[in-house]
Design an enzyme around this catalytic site. Structure first.
Site, mmCIF file in Angstrom:
data_model
loop_
_atom_site.group_PDB
_atom_site.id
_atom_site.type_symbol
_atom_site.label_atom_id
_atom_site.label_comp_id
_atom_site.label_asym_id
_atom_site.label_seq_id
_atom_site.Cartn_x
_atom_site.Cartn_y
_atom_site.Cartn_z
ATOM 1 C CE LYS A 1 -16.401 -144.285 -50.286
ATOM 2 N NZ LYS A 1 -15.747 -145.597 -50.504
ATOM 3 N NE ARG B 1 -12.841 -152.558 -50.561
ATOM 4 C CZ ARG B 1 -12.913 -151.287 -50.976
ATOM 5 N NH1 ARG B 1 -12.137 -150.370 -50.411
ATOM 6 N NH2 ARG B 1 -13.742 -150.939 -51.931
ATOM 7 C CG HIS C 1 -14.178 -150.836 -55.973
ATOM 8 N ND1 HIS C 1 -14.864 -149.692 -56.325
ATOM 9 C CD2 HIS C 1 -13.029 -150.427 -55.376
ATOM 10 C CE1 HIS C 1 -14.148 -148.629 -55.944
ATOM 11 N NE2 HIS C 1 -13.037 -149.056 -55.385
ATOM 12 N NE ARG D 1 -19.159 -148.656 -57.087
ATOM 13 C CZ ARG D 1 -18.730 -149.627 -57.885
ATOM 14 N NH1 ARG D 1 -19.600 -150.322 -58.622
ATOM 15 N NH2 ARG D 1 -17.443 -149.927 -57.945
ATOM 16 C CE1 TYR E 1 1.915 -126.635 -26.685
ATOM 17 C CE2 TYR E 1 0.670 -126.700 -28.745
ATOM 18 C CZ TYR E 1 0.717 -126.539 -27.363
ATOM 19 O OH TYR E 1 -0.436 -126.270 -26.674
ATOM 20 C CB CYS F 1 -1.532 -125.620 -32.076
ATOM 21 S SG CYS F 1 -0.009 -124.666 -31.949
ATOM 22 C CG MET F 2 -6.614 -129.572 -30.715
ATOM 23 S SD MET F 2 -7.200 -130.057 -29.077
ATOM 24 C CE MET F 2 -6.179 -131.504 -28.768
ATOM 25 C CG ASP F 3 -7.855 -125.892 -30.531
ATOM 26 O OD1 ASP F 3 -8.602 -126.780 -30.966
ATOM 27 O OD2 ASP F 3 -7.392 -125.895 -29.373
#
Length: 398
Positions: free
Chosen positions: A38, A136, A169, A228, A271, A318-320
């Site tokens: 997953k 759950r 689980h 699993r 920043y 930063c973002m990038d």
């Protein structure tokens, strides 16, 4: 093979094999292994990983939702696929036609799925989910055993549902203190009691499973006839309580130096001006940021590896991009490889260390690695494939 070396996740398929073989050696013989893939195989790229695990001998795959199931089916896997979460009942035909098993966790859901399957003239394979204490989804065998048993019997009898499996689980199998161990035993007892009671009512299942990664390590005797395997396949410990296994991390996160500049004492970086340099500093900029999945919360406290040495992050991520202090590291140039986690010139910066620093778990950090970060697959020391979402291609190598 050459690939665009801005930022990339390097996936070692030899380490994947090593971890899978450890699982196989640990569980009882003939135990089926459901490889959990997953969340894009925990960020590792589900189609290449499922291909490799199928070759290694996985018996089935487990995913969270129908989108993930269809993606790995489209990638070519022939093995059974189990959806651990919910699928809207109207997709009963899609489940059946793609040979995907669906978790059934309530009478209401089972009835809706049965009615949809009947209308679409299909039979859906199902696994019954027993809630033995996770709180759950599932039939509440811990809080209302008789009610859970009654509801499961009702679901198994519904038309156009073939209930081939049953599972639960564990909530704290990854913790080894006495209270948590006792709770895991209590969950196992509740689940086992449910399975026995159903067998006494002449209801049996082809597949019975309750062990997640932590339970495979700590309680292989609870395996049933299937397990699993999730986080352990990717070479990471389920928790800090598990350090004995010789797991090998499958993923490393790499980037490069894009610019190097000398900044005088008193300068501020990034920043918010949250970092003021205490000395004349050589600052390297690295083209990775929180948009790639590197946590902004590691601003001013994370470190990376450059030429085998630690380099602290300066200022906010930063973002990038992010900036690092390489003043005390000789030989750094533009295009020098930077390791965000993994091995670098014999030094190691683990995902677990970053997770501790970020007050989270290793699962989260690897799942955060963004789609725009190419996955570069290595086997026997050679690149075998590169998956880049922008080109939507998978390049196989000779």
């Amino acid at each position: 093979m050459e690939f665009l070396k801005r930022t990339w996740a390097q996936i070692d398929l030899d380490c994947l094999r090593h971890n899978f073989e450890l699982v196989r050696q640990t569980v009882p013989p003939q135990t089926k292994i459901f490889a959990v893939v997953k969340a894009d195989a925990y960020g590792h790229g589900d189609q290449v990983i499922t291909d490799e695990l199928e070759k290694l001998g996985a018996d089935a795959f487990a995913v969270s939702n129908i989108e993930e199931a269809l993606h790995i089916r489209a990638g070519g896997t022939r093995l059974p696929i189990l959806i651990l979460g919910v699928t809207p009942a109207k997709y009963a035909g899609m489940l059946a036609n793609n040979r995907i098993s669906q978790t059934v966790f309530s009478t209401e859901y089972a009835r809706a799925l049965s009615e949809a399957a009947q209308k679409q003239n299909v039979t859906v394979d199902c696994h019954i989910k027993v809630d033995s204490g996770m709180g759950r989804i599932g039939f509440d065998a811990l809080g209302d055993f008789d009610g859970a048993l009654r509801e499961i019997k009702s679901c198994v009898a519904m038309p156009h549902l073939h209930c081939s499996g049953i599972f639960t689980h564990f909530a704290v199998a990854d913790a080894l203190d006495a209270d948590d161990e006792a709770y895991t035993e209590r969950q196992f007892d509740a689940f086992s009691r449910t399975v026995r009671a159903l067998e006494e009512a002449h209801i049996s299942f082809e597949t019975v499973h309750c062990c997640n990664s932590a339970a495979i390590l700590n309680h292989p005797e609870m395996a049933g006839n299937a397990v699993r395997a999730g986080i352990v396949l990717y070479g990471l410990d389920p928790s800090s309580d598990f350090k004995a296994w010789n797991l090998k991390p499958v993923m490393e996160l790499k980037s490069t130096v894009s610019q190097i500049r000398r900044h005088p004492k008193g300068s501020t970086v990034s920043y918010g001006r949250t970092c003021t340099l205490a000395r004349d500093t050589t600052v390297a900029t690295v083209p990775i940021g929180y948009a790639d999945g590197y946590p902004r919360s590691l601003s001013n406290k994370g470190t990376v590896l450059v030429l085998g040495k630690r380099a602290p992050i300066l200022g906010r991520v930063c973002m990038d991009q992010l900036m690092i202090d390489v003043t005390d590291i000789e030989g750094v140039t533009t295009d020098t490889v930077v390791t965000l986690f993994g091995e670098d010139h014999g030094a190691v910066l683990s995902v677990d260390e970053l997770a501790d620093l970020d007050a989270t778990v290793n699962y989260e950090l690897i799942c955060l690695i963004g789609k725009r970060v190419p996955r570069v697959y290595v086997k026997n020391g050679k690149i075998t494939a590169v998956v880049d979402c922008y080109y939507q291609n998978r390049i196989s190598m000779p």
